[in-house]
Write an enzyme that holds these catalytic residues in place. Structure first.
Site, mmCIF file in Angstrom:
data_model
loop_
_atom_site.group_PDB
_atom_site.id
_atom_site.type_symbol
_atom_site.label_atom_id
_atom_site.label_comp_id
_atom_site.label_asym_id
_atom_site.label_seq_id
_atom_site.Cartn_x
_atom_site.Cartn_y
_atom_site.Cartn_z
ATOM 1 N N ASP A 24 -46.590 50.617 -19.823
ATOM 2 C CA ASP A 24 -46.275 51.351 -19.224
ATOM 3 C C ASP A 24 -44.675 50.639 -17.933
ATOM 4 O OD1 ASP A 24 -45.185 54.164 -17.803
ATOM 5 O OD2 ASP A 24 -47.532 53.996 -17.076
ATOM 6 N N ARG A 28 -39.405 52.289 -14.242
ATOM 7 C CA ARG A 28 -39.335 52.205 -13.491
ATOM 8 C C ARG A 28 -38.855 50.970 -13.009
ATOM 9 N NH1 ARG A 28 -45.578 53.184 -11.978
ATOM 10 N NH2 ARG A 28 -44.999 52.927 -14.423
ATOM 11 N N HIS A 41 -36.403 50.104 -21.306
ATOM 12 C CA HIS A 41 -37.554 50.269 -22.746
ATOM 13 C C HIS A 41 -36.393 48.600 -23.399
ATOM 14 C CE1 HIS A 41 -39.108 53.298 -21.662
ATOM 15 N NE2 HIS A 41 -38.172 54.489 -21.804
ATOM 16 N N SER A 70 -47.040 61.199 -29.199
ATOM 17 C CA SER A 70 -46.807 62.450 -29.276
ATOM 18 C C SER A 70 -46.494 63.108 -28.015
ATOM 19 C CB SER A 70 -47.573 62.884 -29.743
ATOM 20 O OG SER A 70 -49.161 62.228 -30.774
ATOM 21 N N ASN A 72 -44.170 62.257 -26.197
ATOM 22 C CA ASN A 72 -42.688 61.918 -25.556
ATOM 23 C C ASN A 72 -41.749 62.700 -25.475
ATOM 24 O OD1 ASN A 72 -43.982 58.504 -25.312
ATOM 25 N ND2 ASN A 72 -43.990 59.503 -23.408
ATOM 26 N N ARG A 188 -53.627 48.391 -19.397
ATOM 27 C CA ARG A 188 -52.950 48.918 -19.756
ATOM 28 C C ARG A 188 -51.625 48.867 -18.013
ATOM 29 N NH1 ARG A 188 -51.332 55.778 -18.940
ATOM 30 N NH2 ARG A 188 -49.842 55.892 -18.451
ATOM 31 N N ILE A 195 -55.477 56.699 -19.470
ATOM 32 C CA ILE A 195 -56.115 56.421 -21.655
ATOM 33 C C ILE A 195 -54.487 57.283 -21.907
ATOM 34 C CG2 ILE A 195 -57.191 56.358 -23.514
ATOM 35 C CD1 ILE A 195 -59.920 55.757 -21.882
ATOM 36 N N SER A 196 -53.870 58.020 -21.757
ATOM 37 C CA SER A 196 -53.184 58.776 -22.233
ATOM 38 C C SER A 196 -53.240 59.296 -23.739
ATOM 39 C CB SER A 196 -51.949 58.266 -21.789
ATOM 40 O OG SER A 196 -51.587 58.392 -19.971
HETATM 41 C C1 FPP Z 1 -43.679 53.195 -21.074
HETATM 42 O O1 FPP Z 1 -42.554 53.284 -20.193
HETATM 43 C C2 FPP Z 1 -42.577 53.357 -21.979
HETATM 44 C C3 FPP Z 1 -42.475 53.811 -23.015
HETATM 45 C C4 FPP Z 1 -42.962 55.009 -23.541
HETATM 46 C C5 FPP Z 1 -42.336 53.530 -24.272
HETATM 47 C C6 FPP Z 1 -42.199 51.712 -24.930
HETATM 48 C C7 FPP Z 1 -41.183 51.300 -25.433
HETATM 49 C C8 FPP Z 1 -41.102 49.877 -25.773
HETATM 50 C C9 FPP Z 1 -41.619 49.152 -24.897
HETATM 51 C C10 FPP Z 1 -40.203 49.451 -27.063
HETATM 52 C C11 FPP Z 1 -40.486 50.629 -27.938
HETATM 53 C C12 FPP Z 1 -40.891 49.877 -28.736
HETATM 54 C C13 FPP Z 1 -40.423 49.577 -29.791
HETATM 55 C C14 FPP Z 1 -40.715 49.112 -31.106
HETATM 56 C C15 FPP Z 1 -38.813 50.660 -30.757
HETATM 57 P P1 FPP Z 1 -41.882 54.363 -19.235
HETATM 58 O O2 FPP Z 1 -40.869 54.890 -19.526
HETATM 59 O O3 FPP Z 1 -43.468 55.775 -18.778
HETATM 60 O O4 FPP Z 1 -41.766 54.410 -17.621
HETATM 61 P P2 FPP Z 1 -42.166 54.596 -16.324
HETATM 62 O O5 FPP Z 1 -43.798 54.741 -15.733
HETATM 63 O O6 FPP Z 1 -41.667 53.408 -14.692
HETATM 64 O O7 FPP Z 1 -41.223 55.961 -16.028
#
Ligand code: FPP
Length: 250
Positions: A24, A28, A41, A70, A72, A188, A195-196
């Site tokens: 996560d 940010r 990402h 699921s 996202n 996490r 745990i989301s």
């Molecule tokens: C959470 O950060 C992260 C995700 C929803 C995606 C995680 C994906 C990757 C690290 C790469 C993808 C992997 C592959 C194999 C293609 P967030 O966007 O929720 O961050 P935030 O909490 O800061 O908004």
């Protein structure tokens, strides 16, 4: 849900066999740099490849990461399509390296909702790495812990199992992570303590470690800090410390 087991690192500290990570903080991290979320990402994929390598170097046998939940799909459509595209980019950029490092890749999650191109990419990485044995990387994509429990129950029904035939071990064989022991350590990043809907069934006895580090910045030092926290925990699996069965103590 296989029996918990762990081994020891060369230095003697207790080492988890299986580490699970909610990666996560990408959004940010990008926002702080005045960049779009997909930039975060992209760096998240680089962090993942570094962490796979670091885990393999430390003798961790299984790593499972949450790449797309699921839930996202609720994100803005350009972020969703960006993440899908990132799968294709990540496969072409890193497959050869992961191959060389002896990484076996499994994709866990509902593939019916992803595009044909993404499905084909997953198939390609699984087939290409199936013979590797150094570390098993399971990428949870379009995955949810509740989805997993429901799909396992559906499979049990489809197999025509009688209620008495269904126990924890049998259900576990039908779940998405049946190829791995339960995670010993659940990390996490990003500062949230939830745990989301990640490995709800499998994490029943996992040790939880939360890190404030945003995922793109997670590296060897942060991994080692989590491993150290793990090594200091006392795992009891519902028992009490040093307890001998009642009959033996009487
Ligand atoms: C959470 O950060 C992260 C995700 C929803 C995606 C995680 C994906 C990757 C690290 C790469 C993808 C992997 C592959 C194999 C293609 P967030 O966007 O929720 O961050 P935030 O909490 O800061 O908004």
């Amino acid at each position: 849900m296989q029996p918990a087991s762990e081994h020891h690192s060369q230095g003697g500290a207790r080492l988890p066999r299986h580490v699970a990570i909610v990666m996560d903080g990408n959004g940010r991290w990008a926002k702080r740099r005045f960049m779009p979320r997909i930039f975060g990402h992209k760096h998240g994929v680089d962090a993942l490849v570094r962490v796979v390598q670091a885990c393999a170097d430390r003798g961790i046998e299984y790593l499972t990461v949450f790449a797309f939940s699921s839930e996202n799909w609720k994100r803005p459509s350009d972020e969703v399509s960006g993440l899908m595209n990132l799968v294709l980019v990540a496969v072409s950029k890193y497959l050869a390296k992961l191959q060389k490092e002896g990484v076996r890749i499994h994709i866990v999650g509902d593939r019916t909702a992803v595009s044909e191109r993404v499905r084909a990419a997953w198939q390609q990485v699984e087939t290409a790495t199936a013979h590797n044995r150094r570390i098993t990387l399971s990428v949870a994509f379009n995955y949810g812990g509740r989805w997993d429990i429901v799909q396992a129950c559906r499979r049990a029904l489809a197999l025509g199992l009688h209620p008495e035939e269904l126990d924890e071990a049998r259900l576990n064989q039908l779940m998405a992570l049946s190829h791995a022991p339960d995670p010993d350590l659940f990390i996490r990043t990003g500062g949230e303590m939830r745990i989301s809907n990640f490995l709800l069934w499998q994490a029943a006895y996992s040790e939880l470690v939360f890190s404030d580090c945003l995922w793109p910045e997670f590296g060897e030092a942060e991994l080692d800090a989590a491993l150290q926290a793990y090594a200091a925990r006392e795992r009891r699996f519902g028992g009490v410390p040093d307890a001998a069965p009642q009959a033996l103590r009487a």
